[in-house]
Design an enzyme around this catalytic site. Structure first.
Site, PDB file in Angstrom:
ATOM      1  N   LYS A  29     -21.098  10.312  13.894  1.00 44.81           N
ATOM      2  CA  LYS A  29     -20.153   9.461  14.652  1.00 44.81           C
ATOM      3  C   LYS A  29     -18.893  10.255  14.976  1.00 44.81           C
ATOM      4  CE  LYS A  29     -16.997   9.007  11.225  1.00 44.81           C
ATOM      5  NZ  LYS A  29     -15.700   9.645  11.283  1.00 44.81           N
ATOM      6  N   PRO A 120     -23.053  18.665  10.247  1.00 46.73           N
ATOM      7  CA  PRO A 120     -22.352  19.454   9.232  1.00 46.73           C
ATOM      8  C   PRO A 120     -21.693  18.556   8.181  1.00 46.73           C
ATOM      9  CG  PRO A 120     -21.606  20.005  11.445  1.00 46.73           C
ATOM     10  CD  PRO A 120     -22.478  18.810  11.584  1.00 46.73           C
ATOM     11  N   ALA A 122     -18.720  17.535   5.368  1.00 45.90           N
ATOM     12  CA  ALA A 122     -17.246  17.597   5.257  1.00 45.90           C
ATOM     13  C   ALA A 122     -16.597  17.960   6.580  1.00 45.90           C
ATOM     14  CB  ALA A 122     -16.813  18.596   4.171  1.00 45.90           C
ATOM     15  N   GLY A 124     -15.961  15.413   9.161  1.00 46.49           N
ATOM     16  CA  GLY A 124     -15.398  14.272   9.873  1.00 46.49           C
ATOM     17  C   GLY A 124     -16.388  13.637  10.825  1.00 46.49           C
ATOM     18  N   ALA A 126     -19.272  11.933   9.514  1.00 45.84           N
ATOM     19  CA  ALA A 126     -20.024  10.961   8.710  1.00 45.84           C
ATOM     20  C   ALA A 126     -21.451  11.429   8.421  1.00 45.84           C
ATOM     21  CB  ALA A 126     -20.050   9.576   9.378  1.00 45.84           C
ATOM     22  N   GLY A 127     -21.600  12.721   8.163  1.00 50.46           N
ATOM     23  CA  GLY A 127     -22.928  13.256   7.866  1.00 50.46           C
ATOM     24  C   GLY A 127     -23.520  12.674   6.587  1.00 50.46           C
ATOM     25  N   GLY A 128     -22.733  12.601   5.531  1.00 51.23           N
ATOM     26  CA  GLY A 128     -23.216  12.030   4.265  1.00 51.23           C
ATOM     27  C   GLY A 128     -23.534  10.551   4.423  1.00 51.23           C
ATOM     28  N   SER A 129     -22.750   9.851   5.221  1.00 49.55           N
ATOM     29  CA  SER A 129     -22.997   8.426   5.474  1.00 49.55           C
ATOM     30  C   SER A 129     -24.293   8.255   6.256  1.00 49.55           C
ATOM     31  CB  SER A 129     -21.833   7.828   6.270  1.00 49.55           C
ATOM     32  OG  SER A 129     -20.627   7.964   5.560  1.00 49.55           O
ATOM     33  N   ALA A 130     -24.539   9.142   7.212  1.00 53.02           N
ATOM     34  CA  ALA A 130     -25.784   9.081   7.989  1.00 53.02           C
ATOM     35  C   ALA A 130     -26.982   9.272   7.065  1.00 53.02           C
ATOM     36  CB  ALA A 130     -25.781  10.165   9.077  1.00 53.02           C
ATOM     37  N   ASP A 162     -18.015   4.377   5.943  1.00 57.38           N
ATOM     38  CA  ASP A 162     -18.679   4.646   7.222  1.00 57.38           C
ATOM     39  C   ASP A 162     -20.172   4.345   7.201  1.00 57.38           C
ATOM     40  OD1 ASP A 162     -16.295   5.641   8.250  1.00 57.38           O
ATOM     41  OD2 ASP A 162     -16.778   7.715   7.748  1.00 57.38           O
TER      42      ASP A 162
HETATM   43  O1  C5P Z   1     -15.311   5.174   1.738  1.00 59.11           O
HETATM   44  P1  C5P Z   1     -15.373   6.645   1.552  1.00 59.11           P
HETATM   45  O2  C5P Z   1     -16.127   7.036   0.310  1.00 59.11           O
HETATM   46  O3  C5P Z   1     -15.841   7.376   2.764  1.00 59.11           O
HETATM   47  O4  C5P Z   1     -13.888   7.113   1.334  1.00 59.11           O
HETATM   48  C1  C5P Z   1     -13.566   8.383   0.841  1.00 59.11           C
HETATM   49  C2  C5P Z   1     -12.086   8.443   0.535  1.00 59.11           C
HETATM   50  O5  C5P Z   1     -11.333   8.413   1.763  1.00 59.11           O
HETATM   51  C3  C5P Z   1     -11.535   7.284  -0.277  1.00 59.11           C
HETATM   52  O6  C5P Z   1     -11.691   7.520  -1.652  1.00 59.11           O
HETATM   53  C4  C5P Z   1     -10.074   7.267   0.147  1.00 59.11           C
HETATM   54  O7  C5P Z   1      -9.362   8.286  -0.508  1.00 59.11           O
HETATM   55  C5  C5P Z   1     -10.149   7.653   1.608  1.00 59.11           C
HETATM   56  N1  C5P Z   1     -10.203   6.478   2.497  1.00 59.11           N
HETATM   57  C6  C5P Z   1      -9.077   5.709   2.667  1.00 59.11           C
HETATM   58  N2  C5P Z   1      -9.101   4.623   3.490  1.00 59.11           N
HETATM   59  C7  C5P Z   1     -10.243   4.287   4.141  1.00 59.11           C
HETATM   60  C8  C5P Z   1     -11.417   5.070   3.997  1.00 59.11           C
HETATM   61  C9  C5P Z   1     -11.361   6.169   3.157  1.00 59.11           C
HETATM   62  O8  C5P Z   1      -8.023   6.013   2.090  1.00 59.11           O
HETATM   63  N3  C5P Z   1     -10.228   3.221   4.938  1.00 59.11           N
END
Ligand code: C5P
Length: 326
Positions: A29, A120, A122, A124, A126-130, A162
């Site tokens: 994304k 890739p 880390a 930005g 959302a690879g891990g989310s995918a 995500d």
């Molecule tokens: O939800 P996810 O595991 O992707 O979030 C990773 C980190 O990103 C969270 O632990 C938080 O530090 C930050 N985050 C945030 N606000 C969001 C989404 C993520 O601060 N809405």
């Protein structure tokens, strides 16, 4: 890196129905709009974001196993934004997705899981989310758990902000910490070039840097969020110029603060003909908007020639969310 489906256990080897292979894929994304509110007591920030699923996919292959085993293959092994930095233990979101679905369905968590990465890590995107979303869809089919889409989305929200969008795909407005979705019917196809840096960026570190910049008064405090409506309108019906003018990302300032080299990357993209360029999500990927498919191909070639990105990909959106393949 792992046993292939043709390795003697899968349907390609003519095995019985109890020895199945299920494949699912899910998209990367970009956030065409990302407005970040203040830090909440739970450690997350309130968001208003417009997600766009783009045509760069990870594939997750699952088959019967004894407990969970996980292997990762794909692009960029060894680089910090590549497959080489993805964990293969319980800390991988896919492993957690498997445990969560098994617990929800009351079935044993038994599966051999292979993640094949094109998105890739880390970065930005959302690879891990995918990967987690594709795993939920694939394991639901392998285990015959018949979870409803609503159930899967609820489990996805427990895994990460995500992950629900990686299931849904298309275009959606995300609120809450990003996990509460309102789908947007978007007819306009947009073309993008993703410039992927050599070194990844940690999402929590970028949010923390935003908090630091806000505390120092260097960027607006997030009490008033920019409206996502102009981006939604442009994604619904175009033209590209309207989308280019509306793109916004509150995480761009902290990403640039942590990684000043990204400023040059943004300038290089606009100099090379991008209609607009912004940091994708928490970065460090640069998402450059192109006027059409031909312009995207030319822009990708120009950016690859600059030699500042680890890899460059021309993609389009919207595309569907996590789906079974074949
Ligand atoms: O939800 P996810 O595991 O992707 O979030 C990773 C980190 O990103 C969270 O632990 C938080 O530090 C930050 N985050 C945030 N606000 C969001 C989404 C993520 O601060 N809405």
């Amino acid at each position: 890196m792992t046993a292939s489906p043709a390795g003697g256990r899968g349907r390609f080897a003519g095995a019985g129905p109890e020895d199945r292979v299920v494949v699912a894929r899910a998209p990367a994304k970009v956030n065409a709009h990302l407005a970040v509110g203040p830090l909440r007591p739970d450690g997350f920030h309130e968001l208003q974001t417009v997600y766009l699923a783009v045509s760069l996919f990870d594939t997750v292959t699952v088959q019967d196993g004894d407990g969970i085993t996980l292997t990762v293959s794909g692009e960029g092994g060894g680089a910090t934004t590549g497959a080489g930095r993805v964990p293969t233990d319980r800390t991988n979101l896919v492993w957690r997705a498997a445990d969560l679905l098994a617990e929800h369905a009351g079935v044993p968590a038994d599966a051999a899981i292979e993640i094949s990465k094109s998105i890739p890590a880390a970065a930005g995107l959302a690879g891990g989310s995918a990967d987690a979303a594709a795993a939920l869809v694939a394991l639901d089919a392998l285990w015959g758990t018949h979870a409803s889409r609503a159930d899967l989305i609820e489990l996805a929200a427990q895994l990460g902000s995500d992950v629900p969008f990686s299931l849904l795909g298309g275009v959606a407005l995300g609120t809450g910490r990003g996990e509460q979705l309102t789908p947007v019917l978007a007819r306009a196809r947009s073309h993008w070039v993703l410039g992927i840096a050599r070194e990844g960026l940690s999402t929590p570190a970028v949010y923390a840097e935003l908090d630091r910049l806000r505390a120092g008064g260097q960027v607006p405090d997030g009490a008033v969020l920019g409206s996502p409506e102009p981006v939604i309108a442009a994604l619904r019906s175009g033209p590209t110029g309207a989308l280019a003018a509306a793109l916004a990302n509150d995480l761009q300032a902290p990403a640039l603060s942590l990684r000043s080299d990204l400023r040059r990357a943004l300038r290089v993209a606009t100099d090379a003909g991008a209609a607009a360029a912004l940091v994708s999500g928490s970065g460090p990927t640069i998402a450059a908007l192109a006027n059409d498919e031909g312009a995207a191909v030319r822009l990708a070639a120009a950016l690859a020639g600059e030699g500042i990105f680890r890899t460059v990909r021309a993609v389009h959106g919207p595309v569907p969310g996590a789906r079974l393949v074949g």
